[in-house]
Design a protein around this motif. Structure first.
Motif, PDB file in Angstrom:
ATOM      1  N   UNK A 157       4.975  -1.597  14.066  1.00  0.00           N
ATOM      2  CA  UNK A 157       4.824  -0.657  14.918  1.00  0.00           C
ATOM      3  C   UNK A 157       3.025  -0.200  15.207  1.00  0.00           C
ATOM      4  N   UNK A 158       2.422   0.204  16.198  1.00  0.00           N
ATOM      5  CA  UNK A 158       1.164   0.470  16.284  1.00  0.00           C
ATOM      6  C   UNK A 158       0.326  -0.007  15.476  1.00  0.00           C
ATOM      7  N   UNK A 159      -0.784   0.879  14.846  1.00  0.00           N
ATOM      8  CA  UNK A 159      -1.854  -0.036  14.063  1.00  0.00           C
ATOM      9  C   UNK A 159      -1.513  -0.755  12.689  1.00  0.00           C
ATOM     10  N   UNK A 160      -0.274  -0.275  12.165  1.00  0.00           N
ATOM     11  CA  UNK A 160       0.024  -0.987  11.115  1.00  0.00           C
ATOM     12  C   UNK A 160       0.883  -2.523  11.734  1.00  0.00           C
ATOM     13  N   UNK A 167      -6.695  -4.759   1.499  1.00  0.00           N
ATOM     14  CA  UNK A 167      -7.238  -3.400   1.685  1.00  0.00           C
ATOM     15  C   UNK A 167      -6.721  -2.853   3.307  1.00  0.00           C
ATOM     16  N   UNK A 168      -6.022  -3.893   4.051  1.00  0.00           N
ATOM     17  CA  UNK A 168      -5.538  -3.586   5.224  1.00  0.00           C
ATOM     18  C   UNK A 168      -4.416  -2.424   5.445  1.00  0.00           C
ATOM     19  N   UNK A 169      -3.484  -1.989   4.418  1.00  0.00           N
ATOM     20  CA  UNK A 169      -2.587  -1.232   4.852  1.00  0.00           C
ATOM     21  C   UNK A 169      -2.414  -0.017   4.312  1.00  0.00           C
ATOM     22  N   UNK A 210      -9.857   5.379   4.027  1.00  0.00           N
ATOM     23  CA  UNK A 210     -10.816   5.458   5.225  1.00  0.00           C
ATOM     24  C   UNK A 210     -10.315   4.088   6.116  1.00  0.00           C
ATOM     25  N   UNK A 211      -9.853   3.222   5.481  1.00  0.00           N
ATOM     26  CA  UNK A 211      -9.673   1.918   6.367  1.00  0.00           C
ATOM     27  C   UNK A 211      -8.476   2.320   7.409  1.00  0.00           C
ATOM     28  N   UNK A 212      -7.641   3.335   6.974  1.00  0.00           N
ATOM     29  CA  UNK A 212      -6.500   3.796   7.837  1.00  0.00           C
ATOM     30  C   UNK A 212      -7.901   4.568   9.338  1.00  0.00           C
ATOM     31  N   UNK A 213      -8.754   5.337   8.705  1.00  0.00           N
ATOM     32  CA  UNK A 213      -9.409   5.749   9.900  1.00  0.00           C
ATOM     33  C   UNK A 213     -10.095   5.020  10.818  1.00  0.00           C
ATOM     34  N   UNK A 214     -10.505   3.804  10.130  1.00  0.00           N
ATOM     35  CA  UNK A 214     -11.311   2.788  10.948  1.00  0.00           C
ATOM     36  C   UNK A 214     -10.328   2.098  11.941  1.00  0.00           C
ATOM     37  N   UNK A 249       2.246  -0.415   2.115  1.00  0.00           N
ATOM     38  CA  UNK A 249       1.570  -1.323   1.548  1.00  0.00           C
ATOM     39  C   UNK A 249       1.874  -2.477   0.976  1.00  0.00           C
ATOM     40  N   UNK A 250       3.052  -2.256  -0.010  1.00  0.00           N
ATOM     41  CA  UNK A 250       3.889  -3.096  -0.580  1.00  0.00           C
ATOM     42  C   UNK A 250       4.657  -4.262   0.367  1.00  0.00           C
TER      43      UNK A 250
END
Length: 545
Positions: free
Chosen positions: A271-274, A399-401, A474-478, A406-407
Motif C-alpha cells: 500500500x501507498x509509498x511502501x 535503503x528503500x523501506x 529521511x528516505x521516508x520523507x523523500x 523493512x525485513x
C-alpha cells in the motif's frame, strides 16, 4: 566535493566500529558468491561428469556427461532454494533478530554442503543444492538489512556495497579452487571445492556471536535501553550523549509515525509509498539478474569451451578477477556520484558491450576473431556490471523501506532476485545449446541480455530515487514529498520525525500528509523566530545524524 570519502565534521563519535562491523558482515557474500560460482567449474570436471552421468554423451567431446535438462536442474535448484530462503528471511529476522537470524541461516547452509559433499549421484546432490540455496537465500536477505541498519549514512552505500564485493571474491575463490582440482581423477575433484564452504560458514558464525544486534531492531521490538547500548557501541558515544539521544529519538519517532499509517503486515507492504518502493526494489533486483551476469558465472566455463576457446577454466578465473577489481570503483562512486547516475552509466555500458558481442558472433561464427571479441567485451561488460549494478542494487534496496516493514520488503526484493536467478539458470541450457527442443542461440543470447540492459536504463530514469547522504528515516520523507524520481536529486530534508510526532499528537487522531505537517512545522518555526526577536532565515535547523 573532495576526492576522499570523509566523515562530516559535524558528526560526533566515530564511524569506525559500524564500518568494521558492516565489512565483516559482508563476508557472508563469500558464501553467496562461492556457492554460485563453484558449480560452473564442477559441471565441466571430467571425473564429476563421468560419476554423475546417467548415460548421456556430450555432443561436443563425445564424453559421458549430464544431459542439458539435468544440468539445468542441478544449477537451478540452488536458486529455487534461495528464493524460498529469502522469503523466510523476514519472519526469521523479525523473530530471532538480525544477528541470530544470520547464525541460524549458516546452520541451514551447512546441511546442504554436507549433502553435496557426500553425494555420488544426482538426487542427493540436487537435494544438497536446494538446502544450501535455502541457507544462502536467508543470508542474502538478512546481510543488507543488518548493514543498512548499522552503517552511518555518510558511508552506508559503500558499506552495503561491500556485500557485492564479497560476492565477487567468492566467485573468484570458486574459480581458483575449481581450477586447482579439475584434473584430479577422484572424488576430491568436486568434494574439495564443495567442502571448502564450511570454512566460510564457520568464520561468519564465530563473528556473529561477538557482534551486536542492530539498534533499529531493538527499537522495533520495544527495547529502548538495549537500542541505546547497541548504538553506543556502533558510534563510540556514551548512551547519554546528546547526538546519540537525538539519533535514537529520531529512529523511534519515525517508527511511531509509520505505525500510525498501518500495522506491520504483508498487506501493508503493498500500500501507498511502501508499495511503490516495493515494486521499485523487486524490479531493480529482477533486472540485475536479467543483465545476464550469472549466465557468465553459471555457464561461462562450458560456454567458452563450446565456443572453441581453449583453457576455458583460465578465462573464467580472469573474468572473476576482473569482477573483483571492478567492484572497488563502484564502492567509491556510489557515495561520490550517487545511486541514479551510477546505475544509468552501468546500464548503457552493459547494453553496448552485449550488443557488440552478439553482433560479432552472429556475423563471424566459429571465428578466432569472434572468440577474441567475445572474451574482450565480456570483460568490459563485467567491469560495467561490477562497478554499478552489482553493488548498487543491494545498496538501493537496503535503503528503500521504513523500519516497520523493512525485513518483509527486503526479503521480497531479494526473493525476486533469486526467482529470476532460477529462471535464467534453468532456461539457459535450452536457450544456448543445440539439439531437439533447444533454441540454439549460442552467442546470439547476448542480444537478449543487451535488450534488458537498455530496459534497465529507462527503469532507472523513471523509478530510482537518489538516496545518497540521507538517513534511512529521511528516505521516508523523500518518498512522502517527492513524487518523481528524476526530481529526487534536488531534494533536501526539512523535517525531523520528532517534529512530525509532535504535530501529529495535536491533530486529535487525524492523520496528515508530510506536506501538511511540514507547513505546520514552518509556521511554528516562524512563530518561534518572531518571539525570539530574530528575522526569519537567521537560524540553522538541527537535523538528526
Amino acid at each position: 566535493m573532495g576526492v576522499m570519502i570523509k566523515k562530516p565534521q559535524d558528526v560526533p563519535g566515530s564511524g569506525a566500529p559500524a564500518i568494521i562491523i558492516g565489512l565483516f558482515v559482508a563476508f557472508g557474500g563469500i558464501l553467496f558468491g562461492y556457492d554460485t560460482g563453484t558449480i560452473g567449474g564442477i559441471l565441466a570436471m571430467p571425473y564429476w561428469r563421468e560419476t554423475f552421468s546417467t548415460g548421456y554423451k556430450n555432443r561436443q567431446d563425445g564424453l559421458r556427461d549430464v544431459s542439458p535438462s539435468q544440468s539445468s536442474t542441478i544449477v537451478s535448484l540452488l536458486s529455487a532454494g534461495t528464493f524460498f530462503g529469502a522469503l523466510a528471511a523476514a519472519p526469521m529476522a523479525d523473530l530471532l533478530g538480525r544477528r541470530l537470524g544470520m547464525i541460524a541461516s549458516n546452520c541451514v547452509f551447512c546441511v546442504g554442503v554436507v549433502m553435496q559433499t557426500i553425494a555420488t549421484a544426482i538426487p542427493l546432490f540436487v537435494a544438497g543444492r536446494f538446502f544450501a540455496g535455502l541457507g544462502v537465500g536467508l543470508i542474502s536477505a538478512i546481510i543488507p538489512l543488518y548493514q543498512s541498519e548499522t552503517a552511518p549514512k555518510w558511508i552506508r552505500g559503500a558499506v552495503v556495497g561491500c556485500y557485492q564485493l564479497a560476492i565477487t571474491i567468492g566467485l573468484l575463490l570458486a574459480a581458483v579452487v575449481d581450477n586447482a582440482t579439475k584434473d584430479r581423477d577422484d572424488t576430491g575433484s568436486y568434494r574439495i571445492p564443495i567442502a571448502v564452504q564450511f570454512a566460510w560458514s564457520i568464520i561468519m558464525v564465530v563473528g556473529m556471536l561477538i557482534l551486536p544486534e542492530t539498534p533499529r531492531y531493538f527499537i522495533k521490538v520495544g527495547k529502548k535501553a538495549k537500542a541505546a547500548k547497541a548504538l553506543s557501541r556502533l558510534r563510540r558515544l556514551d548512551t547519554d550523549h546528546p547526538a546519540l539521544v537525538e539519533e535514537l529519538a529520531e529512529v523511534q519517532a519515525n517508527f511511531d509515525y509509520e505505525m500510525t499509517l498501518g500495522k506491520s503486515t504483508y498487506i501493508e507492504c503493498f500500500k501507498g509509498t511502501i508499495g511503490k518502493r516495493l515494486v521499485t526494489g523487486c524490479l531493480l533486483q529482477s533486472l540485475q539478474q536479467l543483465t545476464g551476469v550469472n549466465f557468465i558465472f553459471y555457464y561461462g566455463t562450458s560456454f567458452f569451451s563450446d565456443s572453441g576457446i581453449e583453457n576455458s577454466f583460465t578465462v573464467t578465473v580472469i573474468t572473476s578477477v576482473i569482477n573483483v577489481c571492478s567492484t572497488l570503483p563502484g564502492l567509491y562512486l556510489v557515495e561520490k556520484w550517487g545511486r541514479r547516475p551510477l546505475l544509468l552509466f552501468g546500464a548503457i555500458g552493459m547494453f553496448v558491450c552485449q550488443y557488440i558481442v552478439a553482433s560479432v558472433n552472429t556475423a563471424l561464427p566459429d571465428s578466432q576473431v569472434a572468440n577474441k571479441v567475445l572474451i574482450a567485451f565480456v570483460c568490459f561488460y563485467i567491469y560495467f556490471f561490477a562497478s554499478t549494478w552489482g553493488p548498487v542494487a543491494w545498496v538501493v534496496t537496503g535503503e528503500l523501506f521504513p523500519l516497520k516493514s523493512r525485513a518483509k520488503c527486503l526479503s521480497m526484493t531479494t526473493a525476486s532476485n533469486w526467482l529470476l536467478n532460477w529462471a535464467i539458470a534453468y532456461s539457459t541450457p535450452y536457450l544456448v545449446n543445440g539439439g531437439e527442443g533447444n533454441a540454439n542461440l549460442q552467442g546470439k543470447v547476448f542480444f537478449v541480455w543487451g535488450t534488458f540492459c537498455l530496459i534497465c536504463a529507462f527503469f532507472v530514469w523513471g523509478l530510482i530515487y537518489e538516496t545518497k547522504g540521507l538517513s534511512l528515516e529521511q528516505v521516508d520523507e523523500l518518498y512522502g514529498k517527492c513524487s518523481k524520481a528524476w526530481k529526487s536529486r534536488s531534494f533536501r530534508p526539512t523535517l525531523s520525525f520528532a517534529e512530525v510526532q509532535e504535530i501529529q499528537g495535536g491533530m486529535s487522531g487525524r492523520h496528515a500528509s508530510l506536506a501538511e505537517i511540514e507547513a505546520d512545522v514552518g509556521r511554528k518555526r516562524s512563530v518561534a523566530q518572531m518571539e525570539g526577536g530574530r528575522p526569519m532565515g537567521d537560524e540553522k535547523a538541527d537535523y538528526p545524524i
